[in-house]
Design an enzyme around this catalytic site. Structure first.
Site, PDB file in Angstrom:
ATOM      1  N   ALA A 158      -5.109  16.239  71.034  1.00 18.01           N
ATOM      2  CA  ALA A 158      -6.421  16.854  71.214  1.00 18.01           C
ATOM      3  C   ALA A 158      -6.864  17.399  69.866  1.00 18.01           C
ATOM      4  O   ALA A 158      -6.152  18.202  69.253  1.00 18.01           O
ATOM      5  CB  ALA A 158      -6.341  17.966  72.249  1.00 18.01           C
TER       6      ALA A 158
ATOM      7  N   VAL B 209      -1.783  19.069  68.761  1.00 17.97           N
ATOM      8  CA  VAL B 209      -3.045  19.405  68.108  1.00 17.97           C
ATOM      9  C   VAL B 209      -3.294  18.431  66.973  1.00 17.97           C
ATOM     10  O   VAL B 209      -2.438  18.249  66.099  1.00 17.97           O
ATOM     11  CB  VAL B 209      -3.028  20.859  67.591  1.00 17.97           C
ATOM     12  CG1 VAL B 209      -4.304  21.175  66.831  1.00 17.97           C
ATOM     13  CG2 VAL B 209      -2.811  21.827  68.745  1.00 17.97           C
ATOM     14  N   LYS B 210      -4.460  17.821  66.998  1.00 18.81           N
ATOM     15  CA  LYS B 210      -4.824  16.820  65.989  1.00 18.81           C
ATOM     16  C   LYS B 210      -5.684  17.504  64.932  1.00 18.81           C
ATOM     17  O   LYS B 210      -6.722  18.082  65.250  1.00 18.81           O
ATOM     18  CB  LYS B 210      -5.612  15.716  66.701  1.00 18.81           C
ATOM     19  CG  LYS B 210      -5.658  14.396  66.032  1.00 18.81           C
ATOM     20  CD  LYS B 210      -6.287  13.417  67.048  1.00 18.81           C
ATOM     21  CE  LYS B 210      -6.516  12.065  66.506  1.00 18.81           C
ATOM     22  NZ  LYS B 210      -7.238  11.228  67.480  1.00 18.81           N
ATOM     23  N   VAL B 211      -5.225  17.458  63.676  1.00 20.16           N
ATOM     24  CA  VAL B 211      -5.985  18.014  62.561  1.00 20.16           C
ATOM     25  C   VAL B 211      -6.197  16.921  61.516  1.00 20.16           C
ATOM     26  O   VAL B 211      -5.318  16.075  61.316  1.00 20.16           O
ATOM     27  CB  VAL B 211      -5.282  19.236  61.907  1.00 20.16           C
ATOM     28  CG1 VAL B 211      -5.082  20.363  62.911  1.00 20.16           C
ATOM     29  CG2 VAL B 211      -3.979  18.863  61.257  1.00 20.16           C
TER      30      VAL B 211
ATOM     31  N   THR C 130      -6.812  11.401  71.895  1.00 21.80           N
ATOM     32  CA  THR C 130      -8.232  11.617  72.172  1.00 21.80           C
ATOM     33  C   THR C 130      -8.879  12.141  70.902  1.00 21.80           C
ATOM     34  O   THR C 130      -8.206  12.444  69.917  1.00 21.80           O
ATOM     35  CB  THR C 130      -8.462  12.645  73.303  1.00 21.80           C
ATOM     36  OG1 THR C 130      -8.094  13.949  72.835  1.00 21.80           O
ATOM     37  CG2 THR C 130      -7.674  12.300  74.559  1.00 21.80           C
TER      38      THR C 130
END
Length: 183
Positions: free
Chosen positions: A56, A82-84, A27
């Protein structure tokens, strides 16, 4: 090869999950903003449906903000990755979160050097954006091949998550090259 669906739409996910082909979800804030409920609730529902990794993305642009948001996102459900974004702040945030045993997806990867740095700091996933590279007359699939080769050479545990696919051929080529995931 694992297949992730790139959406935050619950109905679309509910439609695909019974097929047995959805291994995870990616997402981003714009996808979550299209949905009616609170983004945290949407992410929680997605995690309940898929039971695989759900990326996310943080919206902060500084490392401290990414780390703070990353911890909050990871607290939603054990399936959250966790998307960075790649960059100095993203690399720093990835390293910190990975040391805390939080899964991290480093996104917006456009070169093998970026993928190497992400793996070195503990990224769970690295997302080369093949379609965006193709859009600017650069071979996105060549990048995937280079990243797979580098990770194999040095036995990095980081999984190659081929993102921004534009056609079924991207998926076929990624599978043939040994990429771990397509979204």
């Amino acid at each position: 090869m694992k297949l992730f669906v790139d959406t935050a739409n619950i109905a679309a996910i509910e439609d695909l999950v019974p097929l047995g082909i959805v291994d995870g979800v990616t997402t981003n804030p714009s996808l979550l903003a299209k949905e009616d409920e609170d983004p945290s609730e949407t992410l929680k529902r997605i995690c309940e449906l898929v039971r695989g990794p759900v990326s996310a993305e943080v919206i902060a642009t500084d490392a401290e903000g990414m780390i703070r948001e990353g911890r909050q996102l990871a607290a939603i459900d054990e399936h959250i990755a966790v998307k960075v974004p790649f960059g100095r702040a993203g690399v720093r945030a990835c390293g910190t979160l990975a040391r805390e045993n939080i899964r991290v997806n480093v996104t917006l990867v456009f070169s093998p050097t970026q993928a190497l740095l992400a793996a070195k700091v503990g990224a769970t996933f690295v997302s080369p954006f093949v379609g965006r590279l193709d859009d600017i007359a650069t071979s996105g699939m060549e990048l995937v091949g280079q990243v797979v080769e580098i990770y194999d050479n040095y036995e990095f545990a980081t999984e190659v998550l081929v993102a921004s696919t534009r056609s079924p051929m991207h998926i076929v080529e990624a599978a043939r090259m040994g990429a771990d995931i397509c979204t």
